[in-house]
Design a protein around this motif. Structure first.
Motif, PDB file in Angstrom:
ATOM      1  N   ARG A   7      13.578 -15.281  -6.180  1.00 37.61           N
ATOM      2  CA  ARG A   7      12.344 -14.579  -5.882  1.00 37.61           C
ATOM      3  C   ARG A   7      11.669 -14.085  -7.161  1.00 37.61           C
ATOM      4  NH1 ARG A   7       9.568 -14.912  -1.189  1.00 37.61           N
ATOM      5  NH2 ARG A   7       8.161 -13.156  -1.015  1.00 37.61           N
ATOM      6  N   ARG A  10       8.916 -15.905  -8.418  1.00 39.90           N
ATOM      7  CA  ARG A  10       7.692 -15.845  -7.670  1.00 39.90           C
ATOM      8  C   ARG A  10       6.689 -14.885  -8.315  1.00 39.90           C
ATOM      9  NH1 ARG A  10       6.814 -14.106  -1.457  1.00 39.90           N
ATOM     10  NH2 ARG A  10       4.629 -13.813  -1.661  1.00 39.90           N
ATOM     11  N   ILE A  65       7.011  -6.059  -4.475  1.00 38.05           N
ATOM     12  CA  ILE A  65       8.162  -6.539  -3.713  1.00 38.05           C
ATOM     13  C   ILE A  65       7.727  -6.878  -2.287  1.00 38.05           C
ATOM     14  CG2 ILE A  65       9.735  -5.146  -5.084  1.00 38.05           C
ATOM     15  CD1 ILE A  65       9.974  -3.284  -2.605  1.00 38.05           C
ATOM     16  N   ASP A  66       8.635  -7.439  -1.513  1.00 37.52           N
ATOM     17  CA  ASP A  66       8.290  -7.759  -0.129  1.00 37.52           C
ATOM     18  C   ASP A  66       9.006  -6.854   0.863  1.00 37.52           C
ATOM     19  OD1 ASP A  66      10.843  -8.700  -0.358  1.00 37.52           O
ATOM     20  OD2 ASP A  66      10.445 -10.705   0.413  1.00 37.52           O
ATOM     21  N   HIS A  74      13.717  -9.675  -0.854  1.00 40.69           N
ATOM     22  CA  HIS A  74      14.049 -10.368  -2.092  1.00 40.69           C
ATOM     23  C   HIS A  74      13.829  -9.407  -3.254  1.00 40.69           C
ATOM     24  CE1 HIS A  74      12.733 -13.297   0.896  1.00 40.69           C
ATOM     25  NE2 HIS A  74      13.535 -14.166   0.322  1.00 40.69           N
ATOM     26  N   THR A 201      11.929  -2.692   6.936  1.00 38.26           N
ATOM     27  CA  THR A 201      11.856  -3.129   5.536  1.00 38.26           C
ATOM     28  C   THR A 201      10.852  -2.307   4.731  1.00 38.26           C
ATOM     29  OG1 THR A 201      10.139  -4.742   6.036  1.00 38.26           O
ATOM     30  CG2 THR A 201      12.415  -5.510   6.146  1.00 38.26           C
ATOM     31  N   GLN A 202      10.102  -1.444   5.403  1.00 39.09           N
ATOM     32  CA  GLN A 202       9.003  -0.747   4.739  1.00 39.09           C
ATOM     33  C   GLN A 202       9.305   0.686   4.328  1.00 39.09           C
ATOM     34  OE1 GLN A 202       5.376  -1.398   7.264  1.00 39.09           O
ATOM     35  NE2 GLN A 202       4.654  -2.090   5.279  1.00 39.09           N
ATOM     36  N   TRP A 215       4.328   3.751   0.588  1.00 36.28           N
ATOM     37  CA  TRP A 215       4.285   2.436  -0.057  1.00 36.28           C
ATOM     38  C   TRP A 215       3.089   1.677   0.475  1.00 36.28           C
ATOM     39  CZ3 TRP A 215       6.600  -2.668   1.750  1.00 36.28           C
ATOM     40  CH2 TRP A 215       6.434  -3.663   0.774  1.00 36.28           C
ATOM     41  N   THR A 216       2.160   1.358  -0.403  1.00 34.16           N
ATOM     42  CA  THR A 216       1.031   0.509  -0.055  1.00 34.16           C
ATOM     43  C   THR A 216       1.175  -0.758  -0.866  1.00 34.16           C
ATOM     44  OG1 THR A 216      -0.293   2.510   0.164  1.00 34.16           O
ATOM     45  CG2 THR A 216      -1.484   0.420   0.166  1.00 34.16           C
ATOM     46  N   PRO A 217       1.590  -1.850  -0.236  1.00 35.17           N
ATOM     47  CA  PRO A 217       1.817  -3.084  -0.993  1.00 35.17           C
ATOM     48  C   PRO A 217       0.626  -3.446  -1.868  1.00 35.17           C
ATOM     49  CG  PRO A 217       2.596  -3.358   1.249  1.00 35.17           C
ATOM     50  CD  PRO A 217       1.875  -2.036   1.204  1.00 35.17           C
ATOM     51  N   ASN A 218       0.921  -3.879  -3.071  1.00 37.57           N
ATOM     52  CA  ASN A 218      -0.058  -4.277  -4.089  1.00 37.57           C
ATOM     53  C   ASN A 218      -0.839  -3.092  -4.656  1.00 37.57           C
ATOM     54  OD1 ASN A 218       0.488  -7.072  -3.928  1.00 37.57           O
ATOM     55  ND2 ASN A 218      -0.737  -7.173  -2.062  1.00 37.57           N
ATOM     56  N   PRO A 244       2.275  -1.697  -9.283  1.00 37.71           N
ATOM     57  CA  PRO A 244       2.432  -3.094  -9.702  1.00 37.71           C
ATOM     58  C   PRO A 244       1.164  -3.562 -10.419  1.00 37.71           C
ATOM     59  CG  PRO A 244       1.992  -2.978  -7.349  1.00 37.71           C
ATOM     60  CD  PRO A 244       2.073  -1.564  -7.837  1.00 37.71           C
TER      61      PRO A 244
ATOM     62  N   LEU B  82       5.576 -11.106   4.854  1.00 42.47           N
ATOM     63  CA  LEU B  82       6.418 -10.735   3.719  1.00 42.47           C
ATOM     64  C   LEU B  82       6.694  -9.242   3.665  1.00 42.47           C
ATOM     65  CD1 LEU B  82       4.743 -13.048   1.069  1.00 42.47           C
ATOM     66  CD2 LEU B  82       6.912 -13.413   2.219  1.00 42.47           C
ATOM     67  N   THR B  83       5.626  -8.449   3.680  1.00 47.06           N
ATOM     68  CA  THR B  83       5.816  -7.009   3.492  1.00 47.06           C
ATOM     69  C   THR B  83       5.864  -6.230   4.794  1.00 47.06           C
ATOM     70  OG1 THR B  83       3.442  -6.607   3.352  1.00 47.06           O
ATOM     71  CG2 THR B  83       4.574  -7.107   1.295  1.00 47.06           C
ATOM     72  N   LYS B  84       5.531  -6.891   5.882  1.00 45.57           N
ATOM     73  CA  LYS B  84       5.480  -6.256   7.211  1.00 45.57           C
ATOM     74  C   LYS B  84       4.333  -5.253   7.326  1.00 45.57           C
ATOM     75  CE  LYS B  84       9.366  -8.326   8.463  1.00 45.57           C
ATOM     76  NZ  LYS B  84       9.448  -9.312   7.375  1.00 45.57           N
ATOM     77  N   GLN B  85       3.515  -5.176   6.304  1.00 48.63           N
ATOM     78  CA  GLN B  85       2.330  -4.309   6.371  1.00 48.63           C
ATOM     79  C   GLN B  85       1.368  -4.910   7.399  1.00 48.63           C
ATOM     80  OE1 GLN B  85      -0.264  -4.522   2.956  1.00 48.63           O
ATOM     81  NE2 GLN B  85      -1.000  -2.436   3.224  1.00 48.63           N
ATOM     82  N   GLN B 262      -6.389  -3.992 -11.432  1.00 44.20           N
ATOM     83  CA  GLN B 262      -5.370  -3.712 -10.416  1.00 44.20           C
ATOM     84  C   GLN B 262      -5.950  -2.906  -9.255  1.00 44.20           C
ATOM     85  OE1 GLN B 262      -2.515  -5.240 -10.641  1.00 44.20           O
ATOM     86  NE2 GLN B 262      -1.948  -4.515  -8.605  1.00 44.20           N
ATOM     87  N   PRO B 264      -6.534  -3.315  -5.414  1.00 43.79           N
ATOM     88  CA  PRO B 264      -6.152  -4.213  -4.308  1.00 43.79           C
ATOM     89  C   PRO B 264      -7.221  -4.332  -3.230  1.00 43.79           C
ATOM     90  CG  PRO B 264      -4.977  -2.137  -4.128  1.00 43.79           C
ATOM     91  CD  PRO B 264      -5.815  -2.040  -5.372  1.00 43.79           C
ATOM     92  N   TYR B 268      -8.482  -9.613  -3.876  1.00 42.07           N
ATOM     93  CA  TYR B 268      -7.133  -9.549  -4.463  1.00 42.07           C
ATOM     94  C   TYR B 268      -6.081  -9.830  -3.389  1.00 42.07           C
ATOM     95  CZ  TYR B 268      -3.165  -7.539  -7.019  1.00 42.07           C
ATOM     96  OH  TYR B 268      -1.954  -7.352  -7.632  1.00 42.07           O
ATOM     97  N   GLN B 269      -6.233  -9.144  -2.263  1.00 36.13           N
ATOM     98  CA  GLN B 269      -5.245  -9.291  -1.185  1.00 36.13           C
ATOM     99  C   GLN B 269      -5.292 -10.705  -0.606  1.00 36.13           C
ATOM    100  OE1 GLN B 269      -3.207  -6.698  -0.113  1.00 36.13           O
ATOM    101  NE2 GLN B 269      -4.341  -4.809  -0.087  1.00 36.13           N
TER     102      GLN B 269
END
Lengths: 547, 314
Positions: A7, A10, A65-66, A74, A201-202, A215-218, A244, B82-85, B262, B264, B268-269
């Motif tokens: 991963r 990636r 991360i995922d 991963h 997972t979150q 956690w806010t992805p990205n 990130p 992937l993130t379940k968001q 950066q 998002p 970007y998303q």
């Protein structure tokens, strides 16, 4: 970190040459002394004076991360940093490379190393207040066993059972020397029963030094101090925000502008920018004498013609001038590699027999092999669409072309890239792998047992019974001399089979403003020094802010 | 007017329907199998079968589309593999960023381009006009990413006036919020300034040759008054049409700026989701971006009819 390497690629689109350069330069800096702004006794990353409690910092990571569930997510370098922040592992690696009990109070094998008894530290609670006990640890390890992702790493485990409120036993179908080290990797993180049951997972709920806030992805991952942390007095910081920032130049600009306080990088140019700046500290994992770093190489699919022909693979190895590549793209500081193991490793043989750069010989081998492949040798070389990586692979393309090979260079999106690697739908791909504290952690990537089928974790699909025998010897024998001989044999056999064209050692670095103290100097509960920084992963519990 | 609005609304609904079909089909046209990306090394026949059933990917396309559409109406766009968001959550994070970037950058662009065009059009081909035309042409030749990097180096790294990366939400403080969007907005505005200036200048020069402008001059009205009150409105059709296209495309076209800073946002998303074949995220983001584009252009069309009644009868 073995299971994460798949991963990691990636997100980490760093060239393996580039990634090595910064750390090498860090070593060079260490040789010339500390930057002038620092006290002569001050080593970057190691705090001076009394730790101070309070404050928050922002850390720039290289990827997103995922998820946070060890059995499903991963973990790349960023994943490990996040996990170290909210979870703890059963064991942790000390600075001398040995695994020490962490959440565990002890990890004890039977006489033939086929059964391991783990006794947990008493009085530890998860962030939700639930107690750490054998039941929850067994549930975690069973989830790992059932996971197709991480289950491969624990195949030798035949059972995991509680043997008391704070005691459990892992039985193996064969001796397993590296089990304590493995418990310091992704499979050793323990999450709460509630999180495990809900398959969440979150929202991580661990025993770690910091508690999840959001956690806010990205965007960002925010944590706050765990006031009930089982290690008295830790952590020092009140909170951390992780951001990130995938572009190296943006991450560096963020550090230099004060937007972030600490960052991870694999980019030598970022290093060269920061190393002489008195406002920042830089550390790397280049100086580590234990374990195994990530290696950068070209992975050759040994089942795909013409690379199934050993003569062709030998020709490509002779045609690749790694020193020149490093000179061109590594700022002259990247360590060249011709082995699975770094210079200084006991597992690295004095001479492994890996083909040296020899263009004349490469041409001869190509001419010899060509008739077997329709009169010419055609190779498809692939890389991810990273500008610097493409430059490097254009250079490799030229080198191979000079040897008489027809090379097609293609750019492949990261996810497709990984798919192609695991399914064997490639000929020659750029790759980075093999970060580990014990060579046995890399078993799944090198084994004969994972070299075939629709999904093969031995990406090169190099099926060599002799390598398998040596790997088995290494994983089942505790005697250091036997293990050294076993892994030296593996290295020599890889040099003979040539599933990998070795290029350079990959090195990761951390850069921080001077106010961030002690970010590369963790200790274990007994006061001994822990491993500080490897492959871009580090621990946040003992960082403090200077005055 | 009502008839015009009704006709345009019907067209809007039809276009949105087509967009939904395309957004749905888009993912099926992507190379590779999404289940491979999701399962990775876990890709066993059993796991694949379970995943296909869970996601409904083993149903017929029309049935998949119908289920997807029903869920959208209920506000359920699914969740990232992937993130379940949830996609809705991702959009709620991304959309405010884009909206603010667009509003601030376009206000900046208009604030610079309109006065510049008014002054330049007053005396075409004279020194100011030539300077302004050359300068804006120069701005057009600067790629956004170059402008962005330069801005960061000067204002963030050198002078520490603005953050180099990241987005501060309005709820976290107005000053911090404005500081976080200023540099990316300038980077986005630079290209727009050049386009808007050139569109408006050309139309103004043409308008200033109309008889009614000559009449206004003969009546003794001041030049600034004529420019602003008599020439600007009839000269802004091209500007408005151009702005509609520009603003709509910024929803996804700001990707480069969003990555460098950066932020998002939607672009970007969307690109992140495409790269990781995040099936539902791609669908949701593409749908939102496309609908935003259509709605913005609908609003612009409507504004054009307000500015020029002839449009609604065309």
């Amino acid at each position: 970190m073995g299971m994460t390497d798949l991963r990691a690629r990636r997100y980490d689109r760093r060239t393996f040459l580039a990634t090595g350069a910064g750390a090498a330069a860090a070593l060079a800096m260490a040789k010339v002394g500390s930057p002038p702004f620092l006290d002569a006794r001050h080593t970057p990353g190691i705090g001076t004076g009394k730790p101070r409690r309070g404050g928050t910092i922002t850390i720039g990571t290289t990827s997103e991360i995922d998820g946070f569930l060890p059995s499903q997510s991963h973990f790349d370098a960023t994943g490990y940093v996040y996990a170290n922040t909210v979870y703890d592992t059963l064991t942790r690696v000390a600075a001398n490379g040995t695994a020490r009990p962490y959440l565990a109070q002890s990890v004890t094998p039977n006489s033939d190393l086929t059964s391991w008894t783990i006794t947990l530290r008493p009085g530890i609670s998860f962030h939700d207040g639930s107690p750490l006990n054998a039941e929850v640890v067994v549930a975690n390890l069973q989830a790992i066993r059932q996971s197709a992702l991480s289950g491969q790493a624990v195949r030798p485990w035949s059972s995991v059972q509680a043997a008391g409120d704070l005691q459990l036993v892992i039985d193996c179908d064969r001796p397993l020397v590296s089990l304590p080290v493995a418990l310091a990797t992704q499979i050793g993180y323990i999450v709460s029963m509630a999180q495990l049951d809900s398959n969440d997972t979150q929202h991580p709920v661990g025993t770690g030094p910091f508690k999840y806030v959001s956690w806010t992805p990205n965007d960002q991952f925010v944590v706050e101090r765990n006031p009930a942390y089982w290690r008295s007095g830790l952590p020092y910081l009140d909170g951390i925000t992780f951001k990130p920032i995938i572009i190296d130049t943006s991450r560096e600009a963020s550090l230099r502008s004060g937007t972030i306080d600490l960052m991870v990088t694999f980019d030598p140019y970022t290093f060269t920018d920061l190393r002489n700046n008195p406002n920042f500290q830089v550390v790397s994992d280049l100086g580590q004498k234990t374990g195994q770093p990530t290696m950068g190489f070209v992975c050759l699919n040994t089942t795909a013609a013409p690379l199934s022909d050993l003569t062709v693979r030998q020709a490509l190895a002779h045609a690749t001038n790694s020193k020149e590549l490093v000179k061109l793209f590594g700022a002259g500081v990247t360590p060249v590699s011709s082995s699975l193991f770094p210079v200084g490793s006991p597992y690295r043989p004095a001479h492994n027999g890996y083909p040296a750069y020899d263009l004349r010989k490469a041409k001869q081998l190509v001419a010899r092999a060509a008739p077997r492949h329709g009169g010419s040798v055609n190779v498809a070389l692939g890389t991810v669409p990273d500008p610097r990586q493409i430059e490097i692979f254009q250079a490799i393309q030229n080198m191979w072309t000079q040897a008489g090979v027809n090379v097609t260079l293609s750019e492949v999106q990261q996810v497709t890239y990984i798919d192609n690697l695991v399914t064997g739908s490639f000929q020659a791909y750029a790759d980075q792998q093999f970060t580990a504290n014990d060579p046995d952690i890399n078993y799944v990537w090198l084994s004969d047992t994972t070299a075939s089928g629709p999904i093969a974790l031995n990406f090169a699909r190099n099926s060599d019974p002799q390598i398998e025998a040596a790997l088995q010897l290494g994983r089942t024998h505790a005697d250091p001399a036997t293990r050294i001989e076993a892994y030296q044999t593996v290295d020599k056999l890889l040099a003979r089979d040539i599933p990998y064209i070795w290029i350079s050692r990959t090195v990761s670095m951390m850069g921080a403003s001077n106010k961030v103290q002690n970010f590369a100097n963790p200790t274990l509960p007994d006061g001994t020094k822990a491993e500080g920084f490897r492959g871009g992963a580090f621990n946040t519990s003992q960082i403090w802010l200077g005055a | 007017m009502r008839r015009y609005a009704t006709t345009r609304l019907v067209q809007l609904v039809a276009i949105v329907f087509l967009i939904s079909v395309l957004a749905f089909l888009l993912v099926h046209l992507l190379p590779g199998d999404p289940t491979v990306a999701i399962l990775g090394p876990n890709d066993t026949p059993t796991a694949r079968h379970e995943l296909l059933a869970q996601l409904g990917l083993n149903h017929s396309l029309p049935l998949q589309y119908w289920t997807w559409l029903k869920n959208i109406v209920r506000g359920n766009l699914g969740a990232s593999f992937l993130t379940k968001q949830t996609v809705t959550n991702a959009i709620s994070v991304a959309a405010p960023i884009d909206l603010e970037l667009i509003v601030v950058s376009q206000l900046m662009a208009f604030a610079v381009a309109i006065p510049l065009a008014l002054v330049a059009a007053r005396r075409p081909n004279k020194i100011f006009d030539r300077l302004a035309t050359t300068s804006t042409f120069g701005l057009l030749s600067f790629p956004t990413f170059v402008v962005a990097v330069l801005l960061v180096l000067v204002f963030a790294v050198e002078f520490h006036l603005f953050p180099a990366t990241g987005f501060v939400r309005l709820s976290q403080g107005l000053v911090g919020n404005l500081k976080s969007v200023l540099l990316p907005s300038i980077a986005l505005a630079v290209g727009s300034v050049a386009v808007y200036f050139r569109l408006l200048r050309a139309d103004l020069i043409s308008t200033l040759q109309e008889d009614y402008v000559t009449m206004a001059k003969a009546k003794g009205l001041s030049t600034p008054y004529i420019l602003v009150r008599h020439a600007l409105r009839p000269s802004s059709f091209s500007l408005l049409a151009g702005a509609g296209i520009s603003i709509g495309s910024l929803f996804t076209g700001a990707f480069v700026v969003e990555v460098l800073f950066q932020l998002p946002g939607i672009g970007y998303q969307l690109v992140t989701a495409i790269n990781s074949r995040d099936y539902l995220m791609v669908q949701g983001m593409a749908l939102v971006a496309a609908i935003a584009y259509v709605v913005i252009n609908f609003v612009v069309d409507f504004l054009l009819t307000v500015l020029d009644p002839r449009v609604r009868h065309a």
